[in-house]
Design a protein around this motif. Structure first.
Motif, mmCIF file in Angstrom:
data_model
loop_
_atom_site.group_PDB
_atom_site.id
_atom_site.type_symbol
_atom_site.label_atom_id
_atom_site.label_comp_id
_atom_site.label_asym_id
_atom_site.label_seq_id
_atom_site.Cartn_x
_atom_site.Cartn_y
_atom_site.Cartn_z
ATOM 1 N N TRP A 1 32.995 40.417 18.287
ATOM 2 C CA TRP A 1 32.153 39.389 18.900
ATOM 3 C C TRP A 1 32.540 38.014 18.380
ATOM 4 O O TRP A 1 32.792 37.837 17.204
ATOM 5 N N LYS B 1 26.206 38.140 16.899
ATOM 6 C CA LYS B 1 25.520 38.871 17.964
ATOM 7 C C LYS B 1 25.813 38.207 19.317
ATOM 8 O O LYS B 1 25.637 36.997 19.462
ATOM 9 N N PRO B 2 26.221 39.001 20.311
ATOM 10 C CA PRO B 2 26.541 38.400 21.612
ATOM 11 C C PRO B 2 25.297 37.893 22.332
ATOM 12 O O PRO B 2 24.185 38.341 22.070
ATOM 13 N N GLU C 1 32.538 37.149 25.633
ATOM 14 C CA GLU C 1 31.880 37.150 24.326
ATOM 15 C C GLU C 1 32.729 37.800 23.229
ATOM 16 O O GLU C 1 32.351 37.784 22.070
ATOM 17 N N LEU C 2 33.881 38.385 23.618
ATOM 18 C CA LEU C 2 34.749 39.060 22.650
ATOM 19 C C LEU C 2 35.976 38.224 22.328
ATOM 20 O O LEU C 2 36.523 37.549 23.198
#
Length: 158
Positions: A50, A54-55, A146-147
């Motif tokens: 991520w 936290k995403p 998000e990664l």
């Protein structure tokens, strides 16, 4: 241990490799080192890379439902694909790659559905492959957005 050793070996040589890594690559390599574990069946797992802890994914239920309805329509028109698709999903359930859940069982404040579809390879008749679509956009976001990319572990030729 082998994977830990591989990570150490690949990140240790050549010395110019470490300096060539971006900050994001270093961060993703650290996440990999910190979260790697061997499962009971001997496979290795690493944590998700991520970008910011936290995403911040939004609940994409409408997108996932629309995709599921599309798959259903395709399967209703093709009985062979329907049987192959169901067999593939059963395999995922048996191997523990997926779990069957009811809406009542979702207990997190953040729910994200991973849309998927199926494909067939012309050289492999009789086989359906389920493809997860991490790039599916919903309200301008996707899981891929998000990664982080993982570190480039290829050897430099120059």
């Amino acid at each position: 241990r082998r994977v830990h050793g591989w990570l150490e070996q690949d990140s240790a040589e050549p010395s110019s490799y470490k300096t060539a890594m971006s900050e994001q690559e270093k961060q993703s390599l650290n996440i990999m080192r910190d979260t790697i574990r061997q499962t009971a069946n001997g496979h290795y797992e690493v944590g998700m890379l991520w970008r910011n802890g936290k995403p911040k994914l939004v609940n994409n239920y409408p997108l996932a439902l629309r995709r599921l309805k599309s798959i259903r329509q395709r399967l209703l028109r093709d009985e062979t694909a329907h049987m192959q698709y169901n067999a593939q999903l059963q395999t995922y359930l048996q191997k523990g790659y997926a779990i069957r859940m009811l809406n009542l069982e979702v207990t997190t404040d953040q729910t994200y559905y991973l849309p998927h579809h199926f494909v067939r390879h012309p050289d492999k008749p009789g086989k359906v492959r389920v493809v997860n679509n991490c790039a599916a956009l919903y309200q301008g976001m996707s899981m891929n957005s998000e990664l982080m990319d993982g570190p480039n572990m290829n050897n430099y030729l120059m």
